[in-house]
Motif scaffolding. Structure first.
Motif, mmCIF file in Angstrom:
data_model
loop_
_atom_site.group_PDB
_atom_site.id
_atom_site.type_symbol
_atom_site.label_atom_id
_atom_site.label_comp_id
_atom_site.label_asym_id
_atom_site.label_seq_id
_atom_site.Cartn_x
_atom_site.Cartn_y
_atom_site.Cartn_z
ATOM 1 N N LEU A 89 1.140 116.244 115.856
ATOM 2 C CA LEU A 89 2.073 115.142 115.827
ATOM 3 C C LEU A 89 1.692 114.212 116.964
ATOM 4 N N ILE A 90 1.423 112.968 116.648
ATOM 5 C CA ILE A 90 0.969 112.029 117.673
ATOM 6 C C ILE A 90 1.956 110.874 117.760
ATOM 7 N N VAL A 91 2.445 110.635 118.969
ATOM 8 C CA VAL A 91 3.389 109.554 119.220
ATOM 9 C C VAL A 91 2.796 108.630 120.281
ATOM 10 N N SER A 92 3.314 107.439 120.347
ATOM 11 C CA SER A 92 2.848 106.459 121.316
ATOM 12 C C SER A 92 3.917 106.278 122.385
ATOM 13 N N CYS A 93 3.485 106.156 123.624
ATOM 14 C CA CYS A 93 4.434 106.046 124.741
ATOM 15 C C CYS A 93 5.238 104.758 124.704
ATOM 16 N N ASP A 94 4.811 103.786 123.904
ATOM 17 C CA ASP A 94 5.492 102.490 123.900
ATOM 18 C C ASP A 94 6.518 102.351 122.774
ATOM 19 N N MET A 95 6.966 103.498 122.229
ATOM 20 C CA MET A 95 7.963 103.480 121.162
ATOM 21 C C MET A 95 9.149 104.375 121.549
ATOM 22 N N PRO A 96 9.910 103.975 122.561
ATOM 23 C CA PRO A 96 10.974 104.830 123.079
ATOM 24 C C PRO A 96 12.184 104.977 122.165
ATOM 25 N N GLY A 104 11.486 114.735 113.206
ATOM 26 C CA GLY A 104 11.778 115.894 112.373
ATOM 27 C C GLY A 104 11.381 115.689 110.924
ATOM 28 N N LYS A 105 11.536 114.468 110.426
ATOM 29 C CA LYS A 105 11.118 114.162 109.049
ATOM 30 C C LYS A 105 9.614 114.345 108.886
ATOM 31 N N LEU A 106 8.856 113.970 109.905
ATOM 32 C CA LEU A 106 7.404 114.160 109.855
ATOM 33 C C LEU A 106 7.053 115.644 109.842
ATOM 34 N N LYS A 111 2.785 119.659 105.673
ATOM 35 C CA LYS A 111 1.920 120.387 104.741
ATOM 36 C C LYS A 111 1.474 119.525 103.569
ATOM 37 N N GLN A 112 2.013 118.344 103.432
ATOM 38 C CA GLN A 112 1.811 117.546 102.228
ATOM 39 C C GLN A 112 0.484 116.803 102.149
ATOM 40 N N SER A 113 -0.072 116.378 103.256
ATOM 41 C CA SER A 113 -1.248 115.520 103.260
ATOM 42 C C SER A 113 -2.015 115.667 104.565
ATOM 43 N N GLU A 114 -3.167 114.974 104.636
ATOM 44 C CA GLU A 114 -3.948 114.964 105.878
ATOM 45 C C GLU A 114 -3.263 114.130 106.960
ATOM 46 N N ILE A 115 -2.551 113.090 106.510
ATOM 47 C CA ILE A 115 -1.815 112.204 107.414
ATOM 48 C C ILE A 115 -0.450 111.951 106.781
ATOM 49 N N VAL A 116 0.592 112.003 107.599
ATOM 50 C CA VAL A 116 1.930 111.617 107.145
ATOM 51 C C VAL A 116 2.444 110.597 108.148
ATOM 52 N N CYS A 117 2.808 109.420 107.650
ATOM 53 C CA CYS A 117 3.298 108.362 108.526
ATOM 54 C C CYS A 117 4.453 107.630 107.857
ATOM 55 N N PHE A 118 5.078 106.761 108.594
ATOM 56 C CA PHE A 118 6.184 105.968 108.063
ATOM 57 C C PHE A 118 5.653 104.650 107.513
ATOM 58 N N LYS A 119 6.430 104.089 106.562
ATOM 59 C CA LYS A 119 6.027 102.825 105.946
ATOM 60 C C LYS A 119 7.267 102.009 105.604
ATOM 61 N N LYS A 154 -5.657 104.584 105.320
ATOM 62 C CA LYS A 154 -5.798 104.469 103.858
ATOM 63 C C LYS A 154 -7.060 105.141 103.318
ATOM 64 N N GLN A 155 -7.965 105.555 104.180
ATOM 65 C CA GLN A 155 -9.185 106.232 103.739
ATOM 66 C C GLN A 155 -9.004 107.742 103.618
ATOM 67 N N PHE A 156 -7.783 108.225 103.847
ATOM 68 C CA PHE A 156 -7.507 109.652 103.819
ATOM 69 C C PHE A 156 -6.414 109.962 102.810
ATOM 70 N N ASP A 157 -6.213 111.252 102.570
ATOM 71 C CA ASP A 157 -5.099 111.715 101.759
ATOM 72 C C ASP A 157 -3.860 111.576 102.640
ATOM 73 N N TYR A 158 -3.089 110.531 102.414
ATOM 74 C CA TYR A 158 -1.941 110.278 103.276
ATOM 75 C C TYR A 158 -0.661 110.173 102.460
ATOM 76 N N LYS A 159 0.416 110.483 103.116
ATOM 77 C CA LYS A 159 1.743 110.388 102.518
ATOM 78 C C LYS A 159 2.580 109.496 103.414
ATOM 79 N N THR A 160 3.439 108.705 102.818
ATOM 80 C CA THR A 160 4.314 107.850 103.620
ATOM 81 C C THR A 160 5.770 108.246 103.431
ATOM 82 N N LEU A 161 6.519 108.056 104.480
ATOM 83 C CA LEU A 161 7.956 108.246 104.474
ATOM 84 C C LEU A 161 8.590 106.883 104.678
ATOM 85 N N ARG A 162 9.501 106.533 103.820
ATOM 86 C CA ARG A 162 10.139 105.214 103.887
ATOM 87 C C ARG A 162 11.090 105.144 105.080
ATOM 88 N N ILE A 163 11.090 103.988 105.722
ATOM 89 C CA ILE A 163 12.050 103.738 106.800
ATOM 90 C C ILE A 163 12.826 102.475 106.491
#
Length: 186
Positions: A89-96, A104-106, A111-119, A154-163
Motif C-alpha cells: 500500500l503506497i500513500v503520498s505524504c502530501d495527502m493528509p 481500508g477499501k484498498l 487480491k483483485q488486480s496488480e494495481i488498485v487505485c481510486f478514480k 493503465k499498462q497493468f491489470d488494474y482495478k479502480t474504486l469510485r470516489i
C-alpha cells in the motif's frame, strides 16, 4: 490475514511549497504525521521513503529513493524493490485528508488486480495498492521515459474504486492548498 507493507512517499522536491511539504504543519501537526496516523489502524510495517533525516523523529524505518528527483513513479520502484511482501500500500505524504476508511477499501480489494487505485475524472495513483509483480515492467516503462502515472497504471491489470468526495484527495503542493487542508481538518 493478508500480509502487506505500507510505504509513505516523502522524497519529492516540494518546489511549489518552497520547503519539504511532508514536514509542513497543518493545524499543529506535520503533514506526514497525519498520513502516519491514517495508516496506524492497519498495524502493518510502515516505511517512509525520504532522504531527509528530519523524518527520523517519527520513529519509522526510512529508506532513501534509489534515484533522486525522478518523481513518484521512481518512489514506487524504491518501495517495491525494498518490500518483503508481494502486496504494498503506497500513500503520498502530501495527502493528509485521505483517511483510514478509504485506505481500508484498498486493503479489501488487494487480491483483485496488480494495481488498485481510486478514480473519478482520472486515476489517483495515491493511495493505491501495488503488487510487487509489476516491478520489472514498471521499471522498464519508467526507464523509457514513460513517467506519467496515469499512463503507467493503465499498462497493468488494474482495478479502480469510485470516489465521490474529491476533497479527500487534495494534494497539498502550495501554500493555498495548505490553507484548504487546514480548513478541512478543523
Amino acid at each position: 490475514m493478508m500480509d502487506y507493507t505500507i510505504y509513505i512517499l516523502a522524497e519529492g522536491k516540494s518546489s511549489r511549497m518552497g520547503t519539504d511539504k511532508g514536514l509542513v504543519k497543518i493545524n499543529g501537526k506535520e503533514m506526514v504525521a497525519h498520513c502516519i496516523d491514517n495508516v496506524k489502524p492497519f498495524h502493518r510495517e510502515t516505511i517512509l521513503i525520504s532522504s531527509n533525516l528530519a523524518y527520523e523523529k517519527f520513529g519509522l524505518p526510512i529508506i532513501s529513493d534509489t534515484k533522486k528527483n525522478k518523481g513518484p513513479a521512481q518512489g514506487i520502484i524504491t518501495a517495491l524493490e525494498n518490500s518483503h511482501t508481494d502486496k504494498n500500500l503506497i500513500v503520498s505524504c502530501d495527502m493528509p485528508l485521505v483517511h483510514n476508511g478509504l485506505i481500508g477499501k484498498l486493503v479489501e480489494q488487494m487480491k483483485q488486480s496488480e494495481i488498485v487505485c481510486f478514480k473519478q475524472k482520472f486515476l489517483y495513483p495515491f493511495p493505491a495498492y501495488y503488487s510487487k509483480a509489476i516491478l520489472p515492467k514498471w521499471k522498464k516503462e519508467v526507464a523509457h521515459r514513460n513517467k506519467k502515472m496515469q499512463q503507467l497504471i493503465k499498462q497493468f491489470d488494474y482495478k479502480t474504486l469510485r470516489i465521490d468526495d474529491l476533497e479527500l484527495f487534495l494534494n497539498v503542493n502550495t501554500p493555498a492548498d495548505l490553507k484548504l487542508a487546514e480548513e478541512e481538518l478543523k
